[in-house]
Write an enzyme that holds these catalytic residues in place. Structure first.
Site, PDB file in Angstrom:
ATOM      1  N   GLY A 116      -8.237 -34.387 -33.010  1.00 42.71           N
ATOM      2  CA  GLY A 116      -7.851 -33.812 -31.772  1.00 42.71           C
ATOM      3  C   GLY A 116      -8.311 -34.018 -30.531  1.00 42.71           C
ATOM      4  O   GLY A 116      -8.518 -35.184 -30.126  1.00 42.71           O
ATOM      5  N   ASP A 117      -8.971 -33.125 -29.916  1.00 39.15           N
ATOM      6  CA  ASP A 117      -9.514 -33.527 -28.377  1.00 39.15           C
ATOM      7  C   ASP A 117     -10.753 -33.365 -28.660  1.00 39.15           C
ATOM      8  O   ASP A 117     -11.832 -32.949 -27.616  1.00 39.15           O
ATOM      9  CB  ASP A 117      -8.931 -32.476 -27.414  1.00 39.15           C
ATOM     10  CG  ASP A 117      -9.319 -31.146 -27.939  1.00 39.15           C
ATOM     11  OD1 ASP A 117      -9.275 -30.228 -26.908  1.00 39.15           O
ATOM     12  OD2 ASP A 117      -9.295 -30.612 -28.974  1.00 39.15           O
ATOM     13  N   GLU A 118     -11.568 -33.828 -29.821  1.00 37.39           N
ATOM     14  CA  GLU A 118     -13.127 -33.673 -29.928  1.00 37.39           C
ATOM     15  C   GLU A 118     -13.689 -35.119 -29.904  1.00 37.39           C
ATOM     16  O   GLU A 118     -13.106 -35.751 -30.802  1.00 37.39           O
ATOM     17  CB  GLU A 118     -13.328 -32.959 -31.251  1.00 37.39           C
ATOM     18  CG  GLU A 118     -14.846 -32.829 -31.527  1.00 37.39           C
ATOM     19  CD  GLU A 118     -15.040 -31.809 -32.732  1.00 37.39           C
ATOM     20  OE1 GLU A 118     -15.256 -30.565 -32.547  1.00 37.39           O
ATOM     21  OE2 GLU A 118     -15.190 -32.549 -33.607  1.00 37.39           O
ATOM     22  N   ARG A 212      -9.878 -23.152 -29.132  1.00 42.17           N
ATOM     23  CA  ARG A 212      -8.997 -23.503 -28.068  1.00 42.17           C
ATOM     24  C   ARG A 212      -8.752 -22.569 -26.885  1.00 42.17           C
ATOM     25  O   ARG A 212      -8.676 -21.511 -27.236  1.00 42.17           O
ATOM     26  CB  ARG A 212      -7.608 -23.926 -28.810  1.00 42.17           C
ATOM     27  CG  ARG A 212      -7.711 -25.182 -29.565  1.00 42.17           C
ATOM     28  CD  ARG A 212      -8.175 -26.501 -28.832  1.00 42.17           C
ATOM     29  NE  ARG A 212      -8.150 -27.463 -29.777  1.00 42.17           N
ATOM     30  CZ  ARG A 212      -8.968 -28.023 -30.404  1.00 42.17           C
ATOM     31  NH1 ARG A 212     -10.185 -27.459 -30.353  1.00 42.17           N
ATOM     32  NH2 ARG A 212      -9.157 -29.225 -31.197  1.00 42.17           N
TER      33      ARG A 212
END
Length: 212
Positions: A116-118, A212
């Site tokens: 994801g956005d990690e 989130r």
């Protein structure tokens, strides 16, 4: 040319052609193997090492008996970028963030995208070095607008980090510690947070609801 020499020439040509074909097939097999190995250990969007390779590098760093730190970054409100600008812009943003993290100087050894956005950083050195890398990553993300397909966006990140001198430490445990610190940074809005062993753990269900 005598019939014997002519036959030898034809046979030699056939052998050379066969060797050339075998060489071409071997090259294709080796290339396919290289591509498969790369795809298995690297992120498709950013080209950064993925979780599997990051854990391998972290395990190797621990085996070298040198102090290491793990920094985790999670982009704040990344879902909003996808929802308002589209997934293509979101992918461009991830790629640009990856480039920023890759450009961080030593003691950052590896920048990876876990999912994801990690993102994750592997840091060599003492706790101060790890803290400095965590703050440098936070500043790099927040420093300026990032150009994507549909314009420029400003993003921030929640950053957590941990550090160890123990060569027998578990790589997955270090990731879990940095993840706990990262969640605390996100929940508190502090930007960067250091893992504290005696802090109260956050229930997984609560984390999933607020992540989130």
């Amino acid at each position: 040319m005598s019939p014997i020499l002519h036959t030898i020439a034809i046979a030699g040509g056939g052998i050379l052609a066969g060797l050339a074909l075998a060489g071409a097939l071997l090259w294709r097999q080796q290339h396919a193997l290289h591509v498969a190995r790369y795809e298995a250990t690297h992120d498709e969007i950013t080209g950064l090492p993925n979780r599997r390779l990051f854990l391998t590098r972290l395990r190797a760093a621990l085996a070298d008996r040198t102090p290491v730190g793990v920094v985790l970054l999670d982009l704040d409100r990344f879902k909003t970028v996808n929802d308002t600008l589209g997934h293509d812009s979101g992918n461009v943003l991830l790629d640009q963030i990856g480039r920023l993290l890759t450009s961080l100087p030593t003691p950052v050894q590896v920048a990876a995208r876990l999912s994801g956005d990690e993102f994750a950083l592997l840091v060599s050195g003492d706790r101060d070095d790890t803290a400095a890398a965590a703050h440098a990553a936070w500043r790099a993300v927040a420093a300026a607008p990032i150009r994507v397909i549909n314009g420029d966006v400003r993003v921030t990140a929640s950053v957590g980090y941990t550090h160890t001198h123990d060569p027998h430490a578990s790589p997955r445990q270090l990731l879990a510690e940095a993840d706990t610190a990262m969640y605390h940074a996100k929940r508190s809005g502090s930007g960067v947070y250091d893992y504290r062993p005696h802090s109260t753990p956050v229930p997984r269900r609560s984390r999933d609801r607020h992540h989130r």
